[in-house]
Scaffold this motif. Sequence first.
Motif, short mmCIF file in Angstrom:
data_model
loop_
_atom_site.label_atom_id
_atom_site.label_comp_id
_atom_site.label_asym_id
_atom_site.label_seq_id
_atom_site.Cartn_x
_atom_site.Cartn_y
_atom_site.Cartn_z
N ALA A 137 0.83 -1.21 0.00
CA ALA A 137 0.00 0.00 0.00
C ALA A 137 0.86 1.26 0.00
N LEU A 138 2.07 1.15 0.57
CA LEU A 138 3.00 2.28 0.58
C LEU A 138 3.81 2.37 -0.71
N GLY A 139 3.59 1.42 -1.62
CA GLY A 139 4.28 1.47 -2.91
C GLY A 139 5.53 0.62 -2.98
N PHE A 140 5.75 -0.28 -2.01
CA PHE A 140 6.93 -1.13 -1.99
C PHE A 140 6.53 -2.54 -2.41
N ASN A 141 7.03 -3.00 -3.54
CA ASN A 141 6.69 -4.33 -4.04
C ASN A 141 7.81 -5.33 -3.85
N THR A 142 9.04 -4.86 -3.66
CA THR A 142 10.18 -5.74 -3.43
C THR A 142 11.02 -5.19 -2.28
#
Length: 291
Positions: A137-142
């Motif tokens: 949700a904060l934009g961190f996928n990895t």
Amino acid sequence: MLSLRKAQSTFAYLMVGGYVVLLLAFGVIPTLYAAFLAFTRDGAFVWFENFQRVVTDFRFLPAVGHVGAFVAIWLTTLVVIVVILAVIVHAIRVRWLSSTARFIFYIPGALAGASSVLLWLFMLDPTVSPVSGLLRALGFNTFVDVVGNERNLPVVFTVIAFWAGAGGWIVIMYGALNNISVEVMEAARIDGAGPIATAWYIQIPLLRKWISYMAVMSLAAGTQLFVEPRVLSQASKGVVGLDYSLNQVAYLYAFRQNDFNGSAAISLLLLVVAAGLAAFFVFRGGLFERD
């Protein structure tokens, strides 16, 4: 009675003597040797040449900024949240609930620093983290997304440090709150002070020395930032630089460049700055003032 006093004095001298020996062996003597290395090169006295060389190194100022940002966020977060949580736990009137809360807060402190970092490697990886939904949700996928931006790292290191060290300070602050006179607390209640007013005008001012002590000890630990960025660097395969903190730069000088004089100069600069900031907290907080 005389023999008992003599035995107590002897035992006290033995205890203090052991501390003094360890202080000299692992504190005073290494510091003096580092000062000698910082002002010499190949055995010759070179004044401030080593300091000039390390300060003009392209890695030095960024490392100063990284450590400064971390320490500022870390100390502010620690003081505010620890004091608030300690006051809340102290206000809990149910004994077993208060004891359970203190125990839960203290558990993370039982982990060594490196273990805490390894734990947070999983917490910060959206693919395996139990809070992966929040991270995405904060934009961190990895994991690289989390640690790849240097602006995120002071916050990441603050979270790791808070997890590992805040619980012990909450327990200490709780003990300090227990030492506040019952008469003082009763007088505040009679005067009509509620929980918030009592905390702000009575409890927190009386915790001033303990808050100063916490700030000094945490400052000393914070300026020595090393394990966290090094482990994250290895886990991210170099995304986090090996020269992120001042201690890492000093390590590179000593063991990569074989320049122990430059490493000692960085260490001495760290010592002077940390000692100066510690003195500020000591005098502002009245740490050695008698009540």
